[in-house]
Scaffold this active site. Structure first.
Site, PDB file in Angstrom:
ATOM      1  N   ARG A   1       0.776  -1.018  -0.086  1.00 31.54           N
ATOM      2  CA  ARG A   1       0.041  -0.007  -0.165  1.00 31.54           C
ATOM      3  C   ARG A   1       1.186   1.053  -0.069  1.00 31.54           C
ATOM      4  O   ARG A   1       1.367   1.474   1.049  1.00 31.54           O
ATOM      5  CB  ARG A   1      -0.987   0.101   1.164  1.00 31.54           C
ATOM      6  CG  ARG A   1      -1.781  -1.005   1.285  1.00 31.54           C
ATOM      7  CD  ARG A   1      -3.023  -0.897   0.287  1.00 31.54           C
ATOM      8  NE  ARG A   1      -4.044  -1.733   0.215  1.00 31.54           N
ATOM      9  CZ  ARG A   1      -5.224  -1.750  -0.632  1.00 31.54           C
ATOM     10  NH1 ARG A   1      -5.138  -0.894  -1.635  1.00 31.54           N
ATOM     11  NH2 ARG A   1      -6.135  -2.407  -0.098  1.00 31.54           N
TER      12      ARG A   1
ATOM     13  N   ALA B   1     -10.237  -6.647  -0.801  1.00 34.18           N
ATOM     14  CA  ALA B   1     -11.390  -5.617  -1.045  1.00 34.18           C
ATOM     15  C   ALA B   1     -11.430  -4.758  -2.158  1.00 34.18           C
ATOM     16  O   ALA B   1     -10.399  -4.905  -2.779  1.00 34.18           O
ATOM     17  CB  ALA B   1     -10.892  -4.792   0.495  1.00 34.18           C
TER      18      ALA B   1
ATOM     19  N   GLU C   1     -13.702  -8.813  -6.741  1.00 31.67           N
ATOM     20  CA  GLU C   1     -12.600  -8.618  -5.977  1.00 31.67           C
ATOM     21  C   GLU C   1     -11.776  -9.890  -5.484  1.00 31.67           C
ATOM     22  O   GLU C   1     -10.852  -9.820  -5.360  1.00 31.67           O
ATOM     23  CB  GLU C   1     -12.891  -7.450  -4.928  1.00 31.67           C
ATOM     24  CG  GLU C   1     -13.132  -5.986  -5.304  1.00 31.67           C
ATOM     25  CD  GLU C   1     -11.894  -5.399  -6.141  1.00 31.67           C
ATOM     26  OE1 GLU C   1     -10.664  -5.978  -6.070  1.00 31.67           O
ATOM     27  OE2 GLU C   1     -12.104  -4.147  -6.591  1.00 31.67           O
TER      28      GLU C   1
ATOM     29  N   GLU D   1      -8.164 -10.553  -6.688  1.00 29.62           N
ATOM     30  CA  GLU D   1      -7.070 -10.250  -5.901  1.00 29.62           C
ATOM     31  C   GLU D   1      -6.729 -11.755  -5.072  1.00 29.62           C
ATOM     32  O   GLU D   1      -5.590 -11.963  -4.922  1.00 29.62           O
ATOM     33  CB  GLU D   1      -7.555  -9.340  -4.436  1.00 29.62           C
ATOM     34  CG  GLU D   1      -7.595  -7.917  -4.923  1.00 29.62           C
ATOM     35  CD  GLU D   1      -8.006  -6.915  -3.912  1.00 29.62           C
ATOM     36  OE1 GLU D   1      -7.941  -5.668  -4.020  1.00 29.62           O
ATOM     37  OE2 GLU D   1      -8.200  -7.415  -2.718  1.00 29.62           O
TER      38      GLU D   1
ATOM     39  N   GLU E   1      -5.471  -6.152 -10.540  1.00 30.01           N
ATOM     40  CA  GLU E   1      -5.232  -5.030 -11.489  1.00 30.01           C
ATOM     41  C   GLU E   1      -3.883  -4.426 -11.544  1.00 30.01           C
ATOM     42  O   GLU E   1      -2.941  -4.995 -10.740  1.00 30.01           O
ATOM     43  CB  GLU E   1      -6.303  -3.958 -11.072  1.00 30.01           C
ATOM     44  CG  GLU E   1      -7.729  -4.365 -11.388  1.00 30.01           C
ATOM     45  CD  GLU E   1      -8.574  -3.344 -10.881  1.00 30.01           C
ATOM     46  OE1 GLU E   1      -8.239  -2.308 -10.661  1.00 30.01           O
ATOM     47  OE2 GLU E   1      -9.898  -3.664 -11.304  1.00 30.01           O
TER      48      GLU E   1
END
Length: 202
Positions: free
Chosen positions: A68, A80, A96, A100, A141
């Protein structure tokens, strides 16, 4: 639901958009607060988001290890993401979890509906429980940097929180929700077992 004794809602005098970035927007509002005072308030408008508590029997959660940039850290999180335009929350949760973590689920339940940080953003997050999960290929992504997908026993995840290994707010909330849910299931199963157990003759 508002309390009957609470003052009425704020009244907006004027609004303007200061910046737009993808689905996010920074707005400035002049408002009359419920107290009657006038104030200038900045709001990060958000389209909404989801977090997924995916459970693999008997008591494992699916966690991802993700970089992050705003935190400048690698974080352990529940899967998430942000709603796309016109996307329903459950459809977003399904997408998601697939992107993910590389899982699909046959059973979906809404656990919670909450604001993430109502002091500055309109973001509303829905927490979903995903059950009957099965593995597929993950496809994150371009801006998602995920190094690991891990099955973690729920009690171990709770220890990770206490040890500071998990520091993401939505993930902390989801882990405790999962623990409560699994505890209820255990209590129900125990009660059913006791009801079926033959009783000794009087």
């Amino acid at each position: 639901m508002p309390d009957a004794a609470e003052p009425k809602e704020a009244r907006i005098l004027s609004s303007k958009t200061l910046a737009t970035c993808g689905p996010f927007r920074l707005d400035e509002h002049e408002v009359i607060l419920p107290t009657g005072r006038q104030a200038r308030i900045f709001v990060a408008e958000h389209p909404g988001s989801v977090v997924i508590v995916a459970i693999k029997p008997p008591f494992n959660l699916i966690l991802i290890r993700q970089y992050r940039f705003p935190a400048r850290e690698w974080l352990w999180e529940l899967p998430a993401g942000t709603l796309s335009p016109g996307e329903e929350p459950e459809a977003c949760a399904r997408r998601e979890l697939s992107e993910e973590a590389g899982y699909e689920a046959d059973r979906w339940t809404l656990l919670a509906d909450f604001f993430t940080a109502p002091g500055f953003t309109s973001e509303r997050m829905r927490m979903f429980l995903a059950r009957n999960i099965h593995k597929i290929a993950a496809h994150p992504e371009a801006d998602e940097v995920i190094s690991e997908v891990k099955e973690v026993p729920v009690e171990e995840a709770v220890r990770w929180i206490r040890d500071g290994k998990i520091r993401d707010g939505k993930t902390i909330a989801g882990i405790y929700e999962a623990r409560d849910f699994l505890a209820q299931i255990q209590m129900t199963d125990t009660q059913k077992h006791l009801e079926k157990k033959p009783q000794p003759p009087a």
